[in-house]
Design a protein around this motif. Structure first.
Motif, short mmCIF file in Angstrom:
data_model
loop_
_atom_site.label_atom_id
_atom_site.label_comp_id
_atom_site.label_asym_id
_atom_site.label_seq_id
_atom_site.Cartn_x
_atom_site.Cartn_y
_atom_site.Cartn_z
N GLU A 123 -9.84 -7.96 7.37
CA GLU A 123 -10.40 -6.87 8.17
C GLU A 123 -11.90 -7.06 8.39
OE1 GLU A 123 -9.32 -2.40 7.79
OE2 GLU A 123 -10.99 -2.77 6.41
N LEU A 143 -3.82 -8.41 11.98
CA LEU A 143 -3.82 -7.51 10.83
C LEU A 143 -2.94 -6.29 11.07
CD1 LEU A 143 -5.03 -7.08 8.01
CD2 LEU A 143 -6.96 -5.94 9.09
N ASP A 144 -3.23 -5.53 12.10
CA ASP A 144 -2.49 -4.30 12.39
C ASP A 144 -1.99 -4.31 13.82
OD1 ASP A 144 -2.80 -3.02 9.87
OD2 ASP A 144 -4.88 -2.56 10.40
N GLU A 172 5.19 -7.42 6.12
CA GLU A 172 4.68 -6.39 5.21
C GLU A 172 5.46 -6.40 3.91
OE1 GLU A 172 4.90 -2.96 7.73
OE2 GLU A 172 7.06 -2.89 7.66
N ASN A 185 -7.36 -1.74 -2.68
CA ASN A 185 -5.94 -1.85 -2.97
C ASN A 185 -5.28 -3.05 -2.33
OD1 ASN A 185 -5.60 0.74 -4.44
ND2 ASN A 185 -6.28 1.58 -2.49
N ASP A 186 -5.89 -3.60 -1.30
CA ASP A 186 -5.35 -4.74 -0.58
C ASP A 186 -6.51 -5.69 -0.31
OD1 ASP A 186 -4.27 -6.58 1.18
OD2 ASP A 186 -3.84 -5.13 2.77
N LEU A 241 0.86 -1.18 0.00
CA LEU A 241 0.00 0.00 0.00
C LEU A 241 0.90 1.22 0.00
CD1 LEU A 241 -2.81 -0.88 2.57
CD2 LEU A 241 -2.97 -0.82 0.09
N GLY A 286 -6.14 -8.20 2.66
CA GLY A 286 -6.20 -7.47 3.93
C GLY A 286 -7.60 -6.99 4.24
N TYR A 287 -8.31 -6.54 3.21
CA TYR A 287 -9.67 -6.06 3.41
C TYR A 287 -10.60 -7.22 3.81
CZ TYR A 287 -14.05 -3.59 2.77
OH TYR A 287 -15.28 -3.03 2.98
N ARG A 343 -6.97 0.43 2.39
CA ARG A 343 -6.94 -1.01 2.22
C ARG A 343 -8.02 -1.45 1.21
NH1 ARG A 343 -6.27 -2.97 7.48
NH2 ARG A 343 -4.11 -3.33 7.03
N LYS A 344 -9.21 -0.91 1.36
CA LYS A 344 -10.30 -1.29 0.46
C LYS A 344 -9.95 -0.85 -0.96
CE LYS A 344 -15.25 -0.98 -0.25
NZ LYS A 344 -16.51 -0.37 0.20
#
Length: 152
Positions: free
Chosen positions: A48, A62-63, A68, A40-41, A31, A44-45, A37-38
């Protein structure tokens, strides 16, 4: 949203997949600055969204991320030959970074990815996690789940 529900449903009905897992993480995506995130990832989304809907306290991480991706790399699904996949996997491995090896040490990690070609991306992530230092995950401590199918 639907992928998150599918993953949760699959993991809830196959608890043997997560019985021995300490962390479920998404395939790392790069990223850029200020990128959401939504959109583009995707992985991950999905994770999430799964975290938000999880009723069984699955070990999602996740975070901050356990691993990474530091820069963009070729997409594995755009490769057409073994040599192209090997080159892309090498570039991915070089772009991966474990920010805090102590958070990975001794953990059993499951990596979620939404696309599976030959396993090259998951292997690059597994190798980077294992290379994070002494006591990092071993080969039998890294597994994956792709589109609802798990493997060790």
């Amino acid at each position: 949203m639907i992928f998150a529900r599918i993953i949760l449903g699959h993991l809830y009905t196959h608890p043997e997949l997560v019985d021995e897992v300490d962390a479920i993480i998404p395939m790392p995506a790069y990223l850029g600055p200020q990128q959401a995130r939504k959109g583009n990832d995707h992985t991950g989304y999905v994770i999430e969204r799964a975290i938000l809907e999880d009723d069984e306290d699955l070990p999602f991480v996740l975070d901050p991320p356990l691993i990474e991706k530091t820069r963009a790399t070729p997409r594995m699904r755009d490769t057409t030959s073994l040599i192209e996949r090997q080159i892309a996997a090498h570039e991915l491995y070089a772009a991966l970074h474990v920010p805090d090896p102590a958070r990975v040490r001794g953990r059993r990690v499951m990596v979620y990815d939404d696309v599976f070609t030959a396993g090259s991306s998951l292997n690059a992530v597994a190798m980077r996690l294992k290379a994070s230092g002494p006591g990092g995950p071993t080969g039998d401590h890294i597994g994956g789940i792709v589109g609802g199918e798990g493997y060790g």
